[in-house]
Write a protein that holds these residues in place. Sequence first.
Motif, PDB file in Angstrom:
ATOM      1  N   THR A 173       0.806  -1.411   0.036  1.00  0.00           N
ATOM      2  CA  THR A 173      -0.158   0.061   0.057  1.00  0.00           C
ATOM      3  C   THR A 173       0.982   1.123   0.008  1.00  0.00           C
ATOM      4  O   THR A 173       0.182   2.477   0.323  1.00  0.00           O
ATOM      5  CB  THR A 173      -0.948  -0.051   1.003  1.00  0.00           C
ATOM      6  N   TYR A 174       2.073   1.271  -0.288  1.00  0.00           N
ATOM      7  CA  TYR A 174       2.847   2.437  -0.363  1.00  0.00           C
ATOM      8  C   TYR A 174       3.444   2.379  -1.806  1.00  0.00           C
ATOM      9  O   TYR A 174       2.892   3.382  -2.658  1.00  0.00           O
ATOM     10  CB  TYR A 174       4.282   2.099   0.406  1.00  0.00           C
ATOM     11  N   PHE A 224      -9.322  15.571   3.841  1.00  0.00           N
ATOM     12  CA  PHE A 224      -9.336  14.212   4.882  1.00  0.00           C
ATOM     13  C   PHE A 224      -7.802  13.845   5.300  1.00  0.00           C
ATOM     14  O   PHE A 224      -7.708  12.571   5.385  1.00  0.00           O
ATOM     15  CB  PHE A 224     -10.078  13.014   3.905  1.00  0.00           C
ATOM     16  N   LYS A 225      -6.845  14.804   4.971  1.00  0.00           N
ATOM     17  CA  LYS A 225      -5.454  14.241   5.116  1.00  0.00           C
ATOM     18  C   LYS A 225      -5.394  13.639   6.560  1.00  0.00           C
ATOM     19  O   LYS A 225      -4.470  12.874   6.810  1.00  0.00           O
ATOM     20  CB  LYS A 225      -4.450  15.335   4.997  1.00  0.00           C
ATOM     21  N   ASN A 226      -6.000  14.090   7.643  1.00  0.00           N
ATOM     22  CA  ASN A 226      -5.970  13.527   8.786  1.00  0.00           C
ATOM     23  C   ASN A 226      -6.583  12.174   9.180  1.00  0.00           C
ATOM     24  O   ASN A 226      -6.302  11.627  10.201  1.00  0.00           O
ATOM     25  CB  ASN A 226      -6.579  14.798   9.984  1.00  0.00           C
ATOM     26  N   SER A 227      -7.385  11.706   8.350  1.00  0.00           N
ATOM     27  CA  SER A 227      -8.178  10.586   8.441  1.00  0.00           C
ATOM     28  C   SER A 227      -7.749   9.513   7.592  1.00  0.00           C
ATOM     29  O   SER A 227      -8.199   8.325   7.731  1.00  0.00           O
ATOM     30  CB  SER A 227      -9.635  10.628   8.523  1.00  0.00           C
ATOM     31  N   CYS A 228      -7.368   9.921   6.340  1.00  0.00           N
ATOM     32  CA  CYS A 228      -6.787   8.930   5.274  1.00  0.00           C
ATOM     33  C   CYS A 228      -5.646   8.318   5.658  1.00  0.00           C
ATOM     34  O   CYS A 228      -4.544   8.873   5.802  1.00  0.00           O
ATOM     35  CB  CYS A 228      -6.936   9.877   3.904  1.00  0.00           C
ATOM     36  N   GLU A 229      -5.801   6.943   5.629  1.00  0.00           N
ATOM     37  CA  GLU A 229      -4.569   5.964   5.809  1.00  0.00           C
ATOM     38  C   GLU A 229      -3.522   6.189   4.637  1.00  0.00           C
ATOM     39  O   GLU A 229      -2.385   6.006   4.756  1.00  0.00           O
ATOM     40  CB  GLU A 229      -5.073   4.765   5.953  1.00  0.00           C
ATOM     41  N   PHE A 230      -3.898   6.628   3.446  1.00  0.00           N
ATOM     42  CA  PHE A 230      -3.076   6.902   2.354  1.00  0.00           C
ATOM     43  C   PHE A 230      -2.511   8.263   2.233  1.00  0.00           C
ATOM     44  O   PHE A 230      -1.628   8.566   1.207  1.00  0.00           O
ATOM     45  CB  PHE A 230      -3.923   6.672   1.055  1.00  0.00           C
ATOM     46  N   TYR A 231      -2.763   9.017   3.158  1.00  0.00           N
ATOM     47  CA  TYR A 231      -2.254  10.452   3.011  1.00  0.00           C
ATOM     48  C   TYR A 231      -0.560  10.425   2.814  1.00  0.00           C
ATOM     49  O   TYR A 231      -0.059   9.865   3.565  1.00  0.00           O
ATOM     50  CB  TYR A 231      -2.475  11.163   4.315  1.00  0.00           C
ATOM     51  N   TRP A 232      -0.260  11.228   1.984  1.00  0.00           N
ATOM     52  CA  TRP A 232       1.267  10.909   1.744  1.00  0.00           C
ATOM     53  C   TRP A 232       1.661  12.523   1.512  1.00  0.00           C
ATOM     54  O   TRP A 232       1.064  13.358   0.862  1.00  0.00           O
ATOM     55  CB  TRP A 232       1.675  10.579   0.485  1.00  0.00           C
ATOM     56  N   ASP A 233       2.356  12.946   2.389  1.00  0.00           N
ATOM     57  CA  ASP A 233       3.168  14.380   2.614  1.00  0.00           C
ATOM     58  C   ASP A 233       4.544  14.538   1.549  1.00  0.00           C
ATOM     59  O   ASP A 233       5.524  14.367   1.667  1.00  0.00           O
ATOM     60  CB  ASP A 233       3.471  14.946   3.736  1.00  0.00           C
ATOM     61  N   TYR A 288       1.355   4.141  -8.080  1.00  0.00           N
ATOM     62  CA  TYR A 288       0.913   3.973  -9.295  1.00  0.00           C
ATOM     63  C   TYR A 288      -0.458   4.721  -9.609  1.00  0.00           C
ATOM     64  O   TYR A 288      -0.666   5.503 -10.606  1.00  0.00           O
ATOM     65  CB  TYR A 288       0.706   2.367  -9.882  1.00  0.00           C
ATOM     66  N   PHE A 289      -1.240   4.561  -8.748  1.00  0.00           N
ATOM     67  CA  PHE A 289      -2.743   5.246  -8.678  1.00  0.00           C
ATOM     68  C   PHE A 289      -2.520   6.760  -8.529  1.00  0.00           C
ATOM     69  O   PHE A 289      -3.455   7.410  -8.864  1.00  0.00           O
ATOM     70  CB  PHE A 289      -3.642   4.417  -7.792  1.00  0.00           C
ATOM     71  N   ARG A 290      -1.556   7.191  -7.846  1.00  0.00           N
ATOM     72  CA  ARG A 290      -1.241   8.568  -7.878  1.00  0.00           C
ATOM     73  C   ARG A 290      -0.854   9.548  -9.114  1.00  0.00           C
ATOM     74  O   ARG A 290      -1.306  10.416  -9.166  1.00  0.00           O
ATOM     75  CB  ARG A 290      -0.372   9.154  -6.684  1.00  0.00           C
ATOM     76  N   ARG A 291      -0.432   8.703 -10.029  1.00  0.00           N
ATOM     77  CA  ARG A 291       0.311   9.224 -11.289  1.00  0.00           C
ATOM     78  C   ARG A 291      -0.711   8.992 -12.393  1.00  0.00           C
ATOM     79  O   ARG A 291      -1.675   8.376 -12.257  1.00  0.00           O
ATOM     80  CB  ARG A 291       1.719   8.589 -11.324  1.00  0.00           C
ATOM     81  N   TRP A 292      -0.095   9.258 -13.537  1.00  0.00           N
ATOM     82  CA  TRP A 292      -0.597   9.099 -14.828  1.00  0.00           C
ATOM     83  C   TRP A 292      -0.605   7.580 -15.122  1.00  0.00           C
ATOM     84  O   TRP A 292      -1.518   7.394 -15.866  1.00  0.00           O
ATOM     85  CB  TRP A 292       0.201   9.627 -15.971  1.00  0.00           C
ATOM     86  N   LEU A 318      -1.494 -10.140  -9.911  1.00  0.00           N
ATOM     87  CA  LEU A 318      -0.957  -9.267  -9.463  1.00  0.00           C
ATOM     88  C   LEU A 318      -1.958  -8.607  -8.493  1.00  0.00           C
ATOM     89  O   LEU A 318      -3.068  -8.046  -8.988  1.00  0.00           O
ATOM     90  CB  LEU A 318      -0.780  -8.147 -10.728  1.00  0.00           C
ATOM     91  N   THR A 319      -1.688  -8.471  -7.210  1.00  0.00           N
ATOM     92  CA  THR A 319      -2.289  -7.688  -6.431  1.00  0.00           C
ATOM     93  C   THR A 319      -1.791  -6.324  -6.170  1.00  0.00           C
ATOM     94  O   THR A 319      -0.584  -6.238  -6.026  1.00  0.00           O
ATOM     95  CB  THR A 319      -2.370  -8.401  -4.948  1.00  0.00           C
ATOM     96  N   THR A 320      -2.463  -5.097  -5.991  1.00  0.00           N
ATOM     97  CA  THR A 320      -1.966  -3.857  -5.981  1.00  0.00           C
ATOM     98  C   THR A 320      -2.163  -3.251  -4.555  1.00  0.00           C
ATOM     99  O   THR A 320      -1.738  -1.972  -4.129  1.00  0.00           O
ATOM    100  CB  THR A 320      -2.759  -2.919  -7.032  1.00  0.00           C
ATOM    101  N   TYR A 321      -2.745  -3.774  -3.595  1.00  0.00           N
ATOM    102  CA  TYR A 321      -2.935  -3.253  -2.390  1.00  0.00           C
ATOM    103  C   TYR A 321      -2.722  -4.432  -1.274  1.00  0.00           C
ATOM    104  O   TYR A 321      -3.460  -4.555  -0.262  1.00  0.00           O
ATOM    105  CB  TYR A 321      -4.282  -2.464  -2.041  1.00  0.00           C
ATOM    106  N   SER A 322      -1.405  -5.025  -1.165  1.00  0.00           N
ATOM    107  CA  SER A 322      -1.181  -5.800  -0.357  1.00  0.00           C
ATOM    108  C   SER A 322      -0.604  -5.322   0.801  1.00  0.00           C
ATOM    109  O   SER A 322       0.055  -4.282   0.825  1.00  0.00           O
ATOM    110  CB  SER A 322      -0.319  -6.765  -1.011  1.00  0.00           C
TER     111      SER A 322
END
Length: 464
Positions: free
Chosen positions: A191-192, A259-268, A197-201, A321-325
């Motif tokens: 999940t990192y 939602f940056k304080n509650s989203c587990e995927f938040y990335w600074d 990949y899903f953040r980008r083009w 292929l799993t993308t959120y292991s």
Amino acid sequence: MTTTRRKFLSSISMLAASTALPLSSFAFGKTSKLKIVLVGTGVRGITFWGKRLLDTYPDILEFVGLCDSNASRLAYAKEYIGADCPVFSDFTNMVKKTKPDLIIVTTKDSNHHEFIIKGLEMGCDVLTEKPMTTDEDKCQNIIDAEKKSDKKLIVGFNYRWSPYATKIKELIQNDAIGKLVSVDFNWYLNTYHGASYFRRWHGEMASSGSLWVHKATHHFDLLNWWINSEPNEVFAYGDLEFYGKNGPQRGANCRSCDFKNSCEFYWDINKDQFTKKLYVDHEHVDEYIRDNCLFREQIDIYDKMSAQVKYTDNTILNYSLTTYSPFEGWRVAFNGTKGRLEAWQDIPYHKTSTITEAEKHAKEMEQTQQEESYVESIIVHKLWREHETVAVNMEKSGHGGGDKRLHNKLFVTPETPDDFDRTAGLRDGAMSILIGIAAHKSIQEKKPISIGDLTDLKPRKVRK
């Protein structure tokens, strides 16, 4: 110097092994160093194909031009690489003015073909980052362009060159488990890395061809090489069930999200100074946002994928292929007429890891000269016998040591024979992406897809 440059240029014929040519087919210029230009100044371009080349082989090569549509990022790329060369916004103009020996293409996947084809037409050898391209029509156009040219295309596959992948190849090649019957291959993105990949083009089909192509091309190339055959037919399933429109909440990007304080995927993104300097500082030019929301509606690729591939030698591959292991790693098992071979990387239950999941991808991408070494195992289990554990000396950085070995083959020992046939040209690049392209078509059309129907390359029973 001239001899070294001659040796490098000769390696192009060996890397393009599917259409090997005599050394006399290649032009050897008058300068002592190989003249290189780079188009596309993203992270892979400026690190692996930029700074690492110049830092490692300054006596063999020189950059004579850098090209990108984003002038601001281009200026940073020149500084980061340490290149003393002009920069260009126009690719054709760069090639005309610099007359390079080699063009390196590291742009967005969907326009690799533009620069590959133009480079070949302008009389240059071309090296492209994987994947070669994103669909069958572009693939055919590249095939046609190389046929018309007296120059060659190299595809930058690096996983083949890691000691672990090479040991698997050696064991299979030496008949450790007999004739291959079937292969099971499972790749897990955490999940990192997977989320990135899903953040980008890459999260949009038109740009990446989906992860069937962008990511899985690595895996399919390994499998084609290990199996030593070519794919004949593909049937696949896939869906988007986690990222994109499935998310419970969404924003424009991580920096501005409510939602940056509650989203587990938040990335600074601003905490990563390299990424900030490479992307954030230049996004005002082309609006390329590197920390897009993982749950934006525009995402239209698959996040779970499974395929069955039948090879021309009758080997059957089961791939997923799993993308959120929760962890990042892979497993492969080869079944043969004499036994079974099992291999894996980074499965946390097998041993205690010394790095976190968040650090794993960054470590793999590092291009440091001093690598941490350790030992991994491969299991060979012959019929009616106890299993054997084969120990392999490993490196973590640079894609398991594959990056530096690929570079050394290209620039230092191109004429040294390779018992494991790790060289890769256009045909290898095509056969790896055609599996992914066929998988996508299979999902859309709900039927098996014949590889031979996609381009005029007809699958061979033996890879080369």
